[in-house]
Design an enzyme around this catalytic site. Structure first.
Site, mmCIF file in Angstrom:
data_model
loop_
_atom_site.group_PDB
_atom_site.id
_atom_site.type_symbol
_atom_site.label_atom_id
_atom_site.label_comp_id
_atom_site.label_asym_id
_atom_site.label_seq_id
_atom_site.Cartn_x
_atom_site.Cartn_y
_atom_site.Cartn_z
ATOM 1 N N GLU A 1 55.917 -15.502 86.050
ATOM 2 C CA GLU A 1 55.806 -14.364 86.964
ATOM 3 C C GLU A 1 55.355 -13.106 86.239
ATOM 4 O O GLU A 1 55.481 -12.003 86.765
ATOM 5 C CB GLU A 1 57.127 -14.128 87.696
ATOM 6 N N LYS B 1 62.882 -15.532 101.699
ATOM 7 C CA LYS B 1 61.624 -16.159 101.293
ATOM 8 C C LYS B 1 61.078 -16.958 102.471
ATOM 9 O O LYS B 1 61.662 -17.982 102.846
ATOM 10 C CB LYS B 1 61.874 -17.114 100.123
HETATM 11 P P1 PGA Z 1 61.058 -19.885 92.421
HETATM 12 O O1 PGA Z 1 62.165 -18.887 91.889
HETATM 13 O O2 PGA Z 1 60.080 -19.156 93.240
HETATM 14 O O3 PGA Z 1 60.498 -20.479 91.170
HETATM 15 O O4 PGA Z 1 61.805 -20.944 93.204
HETATM 16 C C1 PGA Z 1 62.270 -17.564 92.298
HETATM 17 C C2 PGA Z 1 63.734 -17.191 92.440
HETATM 18 O O5 PGA Z 1 64.630 -17.983 92.064
HETATM 19 O O6 PGA Z 1 64.031 -16.119 92.945
HETATM 20 ZN ZN ZN Z 2 66.351 -16.693 92.757
#
Ligand code: PGA
Ligand code: ZN
Length: 426
Positions: free
Chosen positions: A203, A335
């Site tokens: 990231e 998400k």
């Molecule tokens: P991921 O992790 O997008 O790799 O699942 C992001 C998070 O745990 O916030």
């Molecule tokens: Zn997370």
């Protein structure tokens, strides 16, 4: 306005892996694109991604998901009213028919659902955030920005996944980015000075060449100071422990320290960090299967820090309500691809707000140039936004979109700022 055409194509995400893009075109020629992101440290109850398996691209191709969109989803949605997001999402869920979205794929569903949302906003000739705000007063979100990336995003080089900062003294979204830019640079210089600079993680955070998890915390505090800020007063720390990655059945294996902790000892370790470091937010402190631990941890520190559920709550309204009844967490990561449709994502956010939880709209570790989540965070007035670090264009595209939203005429009514954080401050 009716939907005239739905097309699906394979594009590539920030890890160079296949992902799904859907393009919805309205009868008036307006339209929108939706793209599925992909996680690497996923909750077990997330909407299931449909991947082809086999040899090609390590089994990650999405041809089956594309076929499902072309053969089943598109014929079912053509002619539908594009602005009726709830009806379209209900149709997608029914068409899939599995409850886990495993037949047509959560990736196919979220890309379609987001494309429909964009197409509806385009038809209304409004930026997405304003279309979502529907005339309500909304604010730019407070960013959580990664400085070191660990866990599943850095070959498990350190156990903790995200070492982030929150510019608590910032008075605008733009100022929060300015402050973070200085901390990010200072942290890189500190790593370089000790010969520990090894590039960036998934990231965009600095690759975590540390001997102990606490070294990352110490370095972060020093970086905040070297950037000219008072730790805790102007710039504070947020962690995503992502404990489901190294904890199961109440046992937590810290590889870096070569220790195995039970749930109580893991809680104690984290409470010790909260006492010693300027931490204001902590995500997935315990594993998704350790509900009792999450309740105990929230009871211990929920009055002074934000305790965020990600793998544990998986953007599910039902799970948020159940957690609130138990007293686990006081914040939730939102998400869209965990839920699988825009409507369910919104329901989880609303359930969290009803429960008095803080809400943080979040990207995934596998991302693209798509900036939709910045608009969701703003238009839904989520209060906070998490999209990774301050490098790599799939991250910067999102921070830069926030600057545009903040700077254009008719911008939202200000910036959420530190008030958006959950957990009462002492
Ligand atoms: P991921 O992790 O997008 O790799 O699942 C992001 C998070 O745990 O916030
Ligand atoms: Zn997370």
């Amino acid at each position: 306005m009716k939907i005239k055409r739905i097309a699906a194509r394979r594009i590539w995400d920030s890890r160079g892996r296949p992902t799904v893009e859907v393009e919805v075109t309205n009868e008036d020629g307006t339209g929108g694109l939706g793209i599925a992101p992909a996680g690497a440290s996923r909750g077990t109850r997330e909407a299931v991604e449909l991947r082809d398996g086999g040899e090609r691209f390590r089994g990650l191709d999405v041809q089956a998901a594309l076929r499902g969109i072309e053969r089943e989803i598109a014929p079912a949605l053509l002619g539908h009213e594009v602005s009726d997001q709830a009806a379209i999402d209900a149709a997608l869920i029914q068409l899939d028919g599995t409850g886990t979205k495993s037949r047509l794929g959560g990736n196919a569903l979220i890309a379609t659902s987001l494309a429909v949302l964009h197409a509806a906003a385009a038809h209304a000739r409004q930026p997405l955030w304003r279309y979502l705000a529907q005339g309500r007063t909304v604010q730019l979100p407070l960013p959580q920005i990664q400085i070191f990336g660990g866990g599943a995003h850095a070959g498990r080089r350190v156990d903790i996944q995200d070492f982030m900062v929150i510019a608590t003294a910032a008075r605008s979204f733009g100022e929060a980015l300015e402050m973070t830019a200085e901390v990010y640079r200072a942290a890189g210089e500190l790593m370089a000075a000790r010969g520990a600079l090894a590039g960036v993680a998934d990231e965009g955070g600095w690759w975590p060449s540390f001997a102990r998890n606490e070294d990352a915390l110490d370095t972060l505090v020093t970086a905040i100071e070297q950037a000219g800020f008072v730790p805790g007063e102007q710039v504070a720390i947020a962690l995503d422990v992502a404990a489901s990655e190294f904890g199961q059945h109440g046992r937590y294996r810290l590889a870096l320290e070569n220790q195995e902790l039970d749930s109580d000892a893991m809680c104690e370790r984290l409470v010790g960090w909260i006492d010693r470091y300027p931490i204001v937010s902590i995500e997935d402190p315990l594993a998704e299967d350790d509900e009792a631990g999450l309740v105990a941890f929230t009871r211990a520190v929920g009055g002074r820090v934000q305790v965020v559920g990600d793998d544990y709550l998986v953007t599910s309204a039902d799970r948020v309500r159940a957690a609130a009844a138990l007293g686990a967490c006081n914040g939730v990561l939102i998400k869209p691809n965990q839920a699988g449709t825009v409507t369910q994502t919104r329901e989880a956010l609303d359930a969290a707000k009803d429960a008095g939880y803080a809400t943080i709209v979040s990207a995934r570790s596998g991302e693209t140039e798509d900036v939709a989540i910045v608009h969701l965070a703003t238009g839904w007035n989520a209060g906070q936004l998490k999209v990774g670090s301050f490098a790599r264009s799939e991250r910067m595209a999102k921070w830069n979109e926030g600057i545009r939203i903040e700077g254009r005429p008719g911008a939202p009514a200000g910036f959420a700022g530190r008030q958006a954080l959950g957990g009462r401050r002492p």
